[in-house]
Design a protein around this motif. Structure first.
Motif, PDB file in Angstrom:
ATOM      1  N   HIS A 115      -2.159   4.007   0.812  1.00 15.05           N
ATOM      2  CA  HIS A 115      -3.590   3.664   0.896  1.00 15.05           C
ATOM      3  C   HIS A 115      -4.423   4.622   0.043  1.00 15.05           C
ATOM      4  O   HIS A 115      -5.514   5.060   0.447  1.00 15.05           O
ATOM      5  CB  HIS A 115      -4.060   3.680   2.348  1.00 15.05           C
ATOM      6  CG  HIS A 115      -3.915   2.360   3.044  1.00 15.05           C
ATOM      7  ND1 HIS A 115      -4.611   1.228   2.677  1.00 15.05           N
ATOM      8  CD2 HIS A 115      -3.133   2.003   4.091  1.00 15.05           C
ATOM      9  CE1 HIS A 115      -4.269   0.238   3.467  1.00 15.05           C
ATOM     10  NE2 HIS A 115      -3.365   0.660   4.331  1.00 15.05           N
ATOM     11  N   GLY A 116      -3.902   4.973  -1.120  1.00 15.14           N
ATOM     12  CA  GLY A 116      -4.642   5.824  -2.047  1.00 15.14           C
ATOM     13  C   GLY A 116      -4.521   7.307  -1.778  1.00 15.14           C
ATOM     14  O   GLY A 116      -4.953   8.116  -2.601  1.00 15.14           O
ATOM     15  N   LYS A 117      -3.946   7.705  -0.651  1.00 13.39           N
ATOM     16  CA  LYS A 117      -3.790   9.123  -0.331  1.00 13.39           C
ATOM     17  C   LYS A 117      -2.433   9.603  -0.830  1.00 13.39           C
ATOM     18  O   LYS A 117      -1.408   8.966  -0.606  1.00 13.39           O
ATOM     19  CB  LYS A 117      -3.913   9.359   1.173  1.00 13.39           C
ATOM     20  CG  LYS A 117      -3.796  10.841   1.555  1.00 13.39           C
ATOM     21  CD  LYS A 117      -4.058  11.055   3.023  1.00 13.39           C
ATOM     22  CE  LYS A 117      -3.856  12.517   3.407  1.00 13.39           C
ATOM     23  NZ  LYS A 117      -4.719  13.433   2.639  1.00 13.39           N
ATOM     24  N   GLU A 118      -2.417  10.760  -1.483  1.00 10.27           N
ATOM     25  CA  GLU A 118      -1.191  11.277  -2.068  1.00 10.27           C
ATOM     26  C   GLU A 118      -0.425  12.158  -1.077  1.00 10.27           C
ATOM     27  O   GLU A 118      -1.013  12.947  -0.340  1.00 10.27           O
ATOM     28  CB  GLU A 118      -1.491  12.074  -3.337  1.00 10.27           C
ATOM     29  CG  GLU A 118      -1.988  11.224  -4.496  1.00 10.27           C
ATOM     30  CD  GLU A 118      -2.039  11.999  -5.792  1.00 10.27           C
ATOM     31  OE1 GLU A 118      -1.699  13.204  -5.777  1.00 10.27           O
ATOM     32  OE2 GLU A 118      -2.422  11.400  -6.820  1.00 10.27           O
TER      33      GLU A 118
ATOM     34  N   ARG B  28       0.820  -1.216   0.000  1.00  7.28           N
ATOM     35  CA  ARG B  28       0.000   0.000   0.000  1.00  7.28           C
ATOM     36  C   ARG B  28       0.851   1.263   0.000  1.00  7.28           C
ATOM     37  O   ARG B  28       0.317   2.374   0.076  1.00  7.28           O
ATOM     38  CB  ARG B  28      -0.902   0.010   1.234  1.00  7.28           C
ATOM     39  CG  ARG B  28      -1.855  -1.173   1.311  1.00  7.28           C
ATOM     40  CD  ARG B  28      -2.921  -1.083   0.269  1.00  7.28           C
ATOM     41  NE  ARG B  28      -3.940  -2.123   0.392  1.00  7.28           N
ATOM     42  CZ  ARG B  28      -5.016  -2.197  -0.358  1.00  7.28           C
ATOM     43  NH1 ARG B  28      -5.223  -1.304  -1.292  1.00  7.28           N
ATOM     44  NH2 ARG B  28      -5.876  -3.170  -0.181  1.00  7.28           N
ATOM     45  N   ILE B  29       2.189   1.099  -0.026  1.00  9.09           N
ATOM     46  CA  ILE B  29       3.091   2.257  -0.041  1.00  9.09           C
ATOM     47  C   ILE B  29       3.815   2.291  -1.381  1.00  9.09           C
ATOM     48  O   ILE B  29       4.524   1.344  -1.738  1.00  9.09           O
ATOM     49  CB  ILE B  29       4.118   2.180   1.105  1.00  9.09           C
ATOM     50  CG1 ILE B  29       3.427   2.095   2.464  1.00  9.09           C
ATOM     51  CG2 ILE B  29       5.052   3.387   1.065  1.00  9.09           C
ATOM     52  CD1 ILE B  29       4.376   1.890   3.625  1.00  9.09           C
ATOM     53  N   VAL B  30       3.632   3.375  -2.128  1.00 13.94           N
ATOM     54  CA  VAL B  30       4.320   3.553  -3.402  1.00 13.94           C
ATOM     55  C   VAL B  30       4.957   4.936  -3.380  1.00 13.94           C
ATOM     56  O   VAL B  30       4.274   5.939  -3.142  1.00 13.94           O
ATOM     57  CB  VAL B  30       3.357   3.427  -4.601  1.00 13.94           C
ATOM     58  CG1 VAL B  30       4.101   3.691  -5.906  1.00 13.94           C
ATOM     59  CG2 VAL B  30       2.703   2.055  -4.631  1.00 13.94           C
ATOM     60  N   ILE B  31       6.267   4.982  -3.609  1.00 16.63           N
ATOM     61  CA  ILE B  31       6.973   6.263  -3.680  1.00 16.63           C
ATOM     62  C   ILE B  31       7.617   6.351  -5.051  1.00 16.63           C
ATOM     63  O   ILE B  31       8.410   5.492  -5.433  1.00 16.63           O
ATOM     64  CB  ILE B  31       8.033   6.388  -2.574  1.00 16.63           C
ATOM     65  CG1 ILE B  31       7.360   6.338  -1.194  1.00 16.63           C
ATOM     66  CG2 ILE B  31       8.816   7.687  -2.731  1.00 16.63           C
ATOM     67  CD1 ILE B  31       8.324   6.466  -0.038  1.00 16.63           C
TER      68      ILE B  31
ATOM     69  N   ALA C 183      13.331  10.165  -2.991  1.00 14.84           N
ATOM     70  CA  ALA C 183      14.065  11.418  -3.117  1.00 14.84           C
ATOM     71  C   ALA C 183      13.118  12.561  -2.801  1.00 14.84           C
ATOM     72  O   ALA C 183      11.891  12.429  -2.923  1.00 14.84           O
ATOM     73  CB  ALA C 183      14.634  11.574  -4.530  1.00 14.84           C
ATOM     74  N   VAL C 184      13.679  13.673  -2.350  1.00 13.86           N
ATOM     75  CA  VAL C 184      12.859  14.840  -2.036  1.00 13.86           C
ATOM     76  C   VAL C 184      12.102  15.282  -3.284  1.00 13.86           C
ATOM     77  O   VAL C 184      12.665  15.371  -4.378  1.00 13.86           O
ATOM     78  CB  VAL C 184      13.738  15.994  -1.513  1.00 13.86           C
ATOM     79  CG1 VAL C 184      12.907  17.273  -1.348  1.00 13.86           C
ATOM     80  CG2 VAL C 184      14.389  15.614  -0.194  1.00 13.86           C
ATOM     81  N   GLY C 185      10.806  15.515  -3.112  1.00 17.56           N
ATOM     82  CA  GLY C 185       9.962  15.929  -4.224  1.00 17.56           C
ATOM     83  C   GLY C 185       9.194  14.793  -4.865  1.00 17.56           C
ATOM     84  O   GLY C 185       8.280  15.038  -5.661  1.00 17.56           O
ATOM     85  N   ASP C 186       9.552  13.546  -4.531  1.00 12.01           N
ATOM     86  CA  ASP C 186       8.824  12.402  -5.082  1.00 12.01           C
ATOM     87  C   ASP C 186       7.375  12.420  -4.619  1.00 12.01           C
ATOM     88  O   ASP C 186       7.063  12.872  -3.508  1.00 12.01           O
ATOM     89  CB  ASP C 186       9.455  11.080  -4.623  1.00 12.01           C
ATOM     90  CG  ASP C 186      10.690  10.712  -5.419  1.00 12.01           C
ATOM     91  OD1 ASP C 186      10.967  11.393  -6.411  1.00 12.01           O
ATOM     92  OD2 ASP C 186      11.371   9.739  -5.029  1.00 12.01           O
ATOM     93  N   LYS C 187       6.498  11.907  -5.474  1.00 10.76           N
ATOM     94  CA  LYS C 187       5.103  11.724  -5.097  1.00 10.76           C
ATOM     95  C   LYS C 187       4.952  10.352  -4.448  1.00 10.76           C
ATOM     96  O   LYS C 187       5.483   9.359  -4.939  1.00 10.76           O
ATOM     97  CB  LYS C 187       4.189  11.828  -6.312  1.00 10.76           C
ATOM     98  CG  LYS C 187       4.208  13.205  -6.978  1.00 10.76           C
ATOM     99  CD  LYS C 187       3.771  14.310  -6.008  1.00 10.76           C
ATOM    100  CE  LYS C 187       3.846  15.682  -6.659  1.00 10.76           C
ATOM    101  NZ  LYS C 187       3.505  16.762  -5.689  1.00 10.76           N
ATOM    102  N   ALA C 188       4.254  10.313  -3.334  1.00 11.19           N
ATOM    103  CA  ALA C 188       4.027   9.062  -2.623  1.00 11.19           C
ATOM    104  C   ALA C 188       2.524   8.833  -2.495  1.00 11.19           C
ATOM    105  O   ALA C 188       1.747   9.786  -2.327  1.00 11.19           O
ATOM    106  CB  ALA C 188       4.667   9.114  -1.235  1.00 11.19           C
ATOM    107  N   VAL C 189       2.134   7.564  -2.573  1.00  8.22           N
ATOM    108  CA  VAL C 189       0.736   7.187  -2.403  1.00  8.22           C
ATOM    109  C   VAL C 189       0.666   6.118  -1.323  1.00  8.22           C
ATOM    110  O   VAL C 189       1.299   5.061  -1.441  1.00  8.22           O
ATOM    111  CB  VAL C 189       0.121   6.658  -3.716  1.00  8.22           C
ATOM    112  CG1 VAL C 189      -1.332   6.254  -3.483  1.00  8.22           C
ATOM    113  CG2 VAL C 189       0.219   7.711  -4.814  1.00  8.22           C
TER     114      VAL C 189
END
Length: 772
Positions: free
Chosen positions: A158-161, A95-98, A150-156
């Motif tokens: 449980h569906g929350k950004e 559930r963790i995507v960076i 890395a700093v600035g990466d988008k992370a999701v």
């Protein structure tokens, strides 16, 4: 006068002087680096833990929380300075995507938390307490090192950004040995996600007097407060933080000590050769009335200058490597809180080398007292060992070619002289093999046995789930029906109250199951075999004062049961305080369960990890090799780098000192070489004689170094690893690398250096040297 004599002597022996200064400089540089690393690591860890206000006592707990009981206990205990309970929201790695990377394969328990108000702060890379804004995510520093974020990466999650705003230092969970990793978010984001994961509680205490930790722990246990999880104390936090860099520092210290030993041997040989070369001149000085102290001062002044130059050069060289070696420490923990102490430690190393060298040289120069003026004037050389040379005769070595005979005879005739070369080669082989053996050991699958984890193909963990015992039984049935599974066993962990004859009650975590199927390594005794036996981790055994054969009483379901301690093992998991037993237990309150699996064919490993991960979504399925690689990856890489560097040092030392040694032998033997040439021996014959000498000493050096590496080296490595909690250590050796490649490289370098030195013998002229 002294300065002119020193410069004149140096100009006549540039190679010898350069090698001597080089090894003194290497010794000084390594001791300076070791001192810098030790003080910086210790200071940086202390500074991080001071700034973060690390808890002195932390109890992880899953399940219902008795918050009023905890508050009442904290308020009524005079040892407690501060108390808090932090929630840790466990999140499934899938559930963790960076960026584009999923954390589905992570062996860590990743979770979310908010910043604490009183202590146990999560710090940014400037050492400041982080206060995130909504939508911001702060990621553990380990994932920056691994390139996972890395700093600035988008992370999701449980569906929350989220946006990765920065990285955090966690004084509790920085170490990869800590099985959990905290991601920091704002309170509103945490509240939004709280119901989507399982909550674990970190029950934390700061004490008025950290020395009273033992008394507090006993009071917490006696109070029957929540304890459904690992217990970790301040010293254990510190130990785990020091582990990865501690390995590197230990290797620098080891190599540094051995290079100092080589420098001493180099000085010994150089000085003894110098004394023998100038034997007649020393006799003249004694004959004209110079005191021994005056002669010694004359020689000492030269080596005083060389030692000072070498130590200053080594100290300067240490700055070239210091920043790269400190990079990991600074990234993990920040800068040392006491830079002055680090600077002083860097100076003390070279200073200690300088004083030790001077003391050693003074001792060697005491040989002047034994030199007879009349003998020196009459013979010009020491007569020691000449009688022994006649014991090995050609008649006793029929069939041995003349060149080989002369080479062997020279080694036997001057054993003390060649003993120096033997010692250098043995130490060089030792330096080359021990770090390589350590690297191959900690990178091998079997190393998990020293950490409290049985060697298996797969490891399935069930935590933070309802009905853990039922789920473990479900997986066990599925594995029993799977033809690709060779064997498996289920190990469940529960908390029991334990009593001993010598101490108060304590609650310990006991792992129940068949411990013979996937055994760990025992430092004493063996695994529990019957229902009346229990094995204890090193820390538990020490705290409880129990050894093999000791008696412990467990409260099992309200009934006292007596157990005999069958063995003691090392464990760096779960705070290092565990036990193992094999009695039946049908009570449902299981803390966690681990299922160890061996496959019939390891080629199915990746496929089975994917299959079981998808089939048993509530469990964490890990390839044990991957588990160890993730847990010890940085340490393995550090030790690998140190191993390669130590091999280069070993080869350089062997080559340079062999070249120096053989050149000095050739210089001393000018008369003998001239005689051999006059008798018809060719330059090739003389080269063979020198190669025979080197080969004989080399073979003995490789044998001695290998034996030392597997005895003393294993003991030293074991002492280092045991200091981090992993006892009963034994090398798991890569024989091709340790016993074939590295000795062959040493042999090639030594023989090449010998032939280069022997080429100088070919330039020895007959008339001028016979005349001497």
């Amino acid at each position: 006068m002294y300065s002119r004599m020193i410069l004149s002597d140096i100009s006549r022996s540039k190679t010898i002087t350069s090698v001597t200064v080089l090894f003194i400089a290497a010794s000084a540089a390594l001791t300076a680096l070791a001192g810098t690393l030790v003080v910086n690591l210790s200071g940086a860890i202390d500074d991080l833990m001071y700034r973060a206000k690390t808890p002195h006592y932390m109890q992880m707990h899953s399940g219902n929380l008795d918050a009023p009981g905890l508050a009442a206990f904290a308020a009524g205990n005079v040892l407690v300075e501060d108390f808090q309970v932090q929630e840790f929201l466990n999140v499934d790695g899938a559930r963790i995507v960076i960026g584009e990377a999923s954390f589905a394969g992570s062996v860590q328990d990743n979770g979310l938390c908010v910043q604490n108000e009183s202590f146990d702060f999560l710090l940014d890379l400037d050492g400041k307490v982080i206060r995130p804004s909504p939508g911001e995510l702060y990621v553990p520093i380990n994932y920056r090192k691994e390139g996972a974020a890395a700093v600035g990466d988008k992370a999701v999650i449980h569906g929350k950004e989220f946006t990765v705003e920065g990285f955090l230092r966690d004084s509790q969970m920085n170490s990869l040995l800590a099985s959990s990793k905290r991601f920091l978010v704002h309170e509103s984001d945490y509240a939004e996600l709280r119901d989507l994961g399982s909550v674990e509680y970190l029950i934390e205490f700061r004490l008025r007097d950290p020395e009273a930790l033992g008394a507090f722990e006993a009071a917490y246990t006696s109070a029957g407060l929540p304890a459904n999880g690992p217990t970790i104390t301040y010293p254990l936090f510190r130990m785990m933080n020091a582990l990865a860099d501690g390995f590197l520092i230990a290797l620098v210290l080891l190599v540094g000590a051995l290079v100092v030993a080589i420098a001493f041997l180099c000085l010994r040989f150089t000085i003894l050769a110098k004394i023998e070369d100038e034997y007649r001149e020393i006799g003249v000085m004694k004959a004209v009335g110079l005191r021994v102290s005056d002669i010694r001062r004359l020689y000492l002044s030269k080596y005083l200058a060389l030692s000072a130059a070498g130590c200053l050069l080594g100290y300067a060289l240490s700055f070239a490597f210091r920043d790269s070696l400190l990079e990991n420490i600074r990234l993990n923990f920040g800068r040392s809180g006491n830079p002055a102490a680090a600077s002083l430690a860097a100076l003390l190393g070279p200073a200690a080398v300088f004083l030790a060298v001077i003391a050693y040289i003074r001792g060697l120069l005491g040989r002047f007292r034994k030199i007879s003026a009349s003998e020196a004037l009459r013979f010009g050389v020491s007569q020691e060992g000449s009688a022994k040379a006649r014991r090995f005769r050609m008649s006793g070595a029929r069939g041995l070619p003349a060149n080989l005979f002369l080479g062997v005879q020279d080694v036997l005739a001057r054993k003390k002289l060649y003993a120096t070369m033997l010692a250098v080669l043995a130490i060089s082989v030792f330096i080359g093999i021990v770090p390589e053996n350590l690297r191959s050991t900690i990178s091998s699958p079997g190393f998990s046995r020293y950490l409290g984890i049985g060697k298996s193909d797969l490891r399935i963990d069930i935590q933070q789930a309802e009905d853990i015992a039922g789920k473990a039984a479900e997986i066990s049935r599925a594995l029993a029906e799977d033809p690709s599974v060779a064997k498996h066993t289920v190990l469940t962990t529960r908390v029991f109250t334990l009593r001993t004859a010598a101490g108060p009650e304590e609650r310990i975590k006991v792992e129940l199951g068949d411990h013979s199927a996937f055994p760990v390594e025992y430092s004493k005794g063996r695994a529990p075999a019957g229902e009346g036996e229990i094995a204890l981790s090193e820390i538990n055994a020490r705290d409880l004062g129990l050894g093999v054969g000791g008696i412990a009483v467990l409260d099992v379901g309200g009934q006292d049961r007596t157990f005999r301690v069958s063995g003691i093992y090392s464990d760096v998991t779960n705070g290092g305080k565990t036990a193992k037993a094999s009695f039946r237990d049908d009570f449902p309150d299981v803390m966690w369960s681990v299922i160890c699996v061996n496959l019939a064919d390891r080629a199915d490993l990746d496929r089975k990890v994917r299959e079981y991960s998808g089939r048993f979504g509530y469990a964490k399925v890990s390839d044990i090799d991957y588990y160890v690689a993730q847990t010890f990856g940085p340490t393995i890489r550090s030790v690998g780098t140190a191993s390669a560097a130590s091999a280069a040092v070993a080869l350089g030392a062997a080559g340079l000192l062999t070249l120096l040694f053989m050149r000095m032998i050739a210089t001393k033997d000018r008369y003998s070489i001239a005689v051999l040439k006059a008798l018809g021996f060719t330059n090739r014959d003389i080269a063979v004689q020198y190669a025979t000498r080197a080969g004989l000493v080399l073979a003995a050096g490789i044998l001695a170094g290998t034996l030392l590496a597997n005895t003393l080296g294993q003991g030293l490595a074991g002492a280092v690893i045991s200091s981090f909690g992993a006892s009963s250590f034994a090398f798991e050796i890569d024989p091709v690398s340790s016993y074939l490649i590295r000795p062959l490289l040493t042999a090639a370098v030594v023989l090449a250096a010998t032939l280069i030195a022997a080429s100088g013998a070919g330039r020895v002229g007959i008339p001028e040297n016979i005349k001497e």
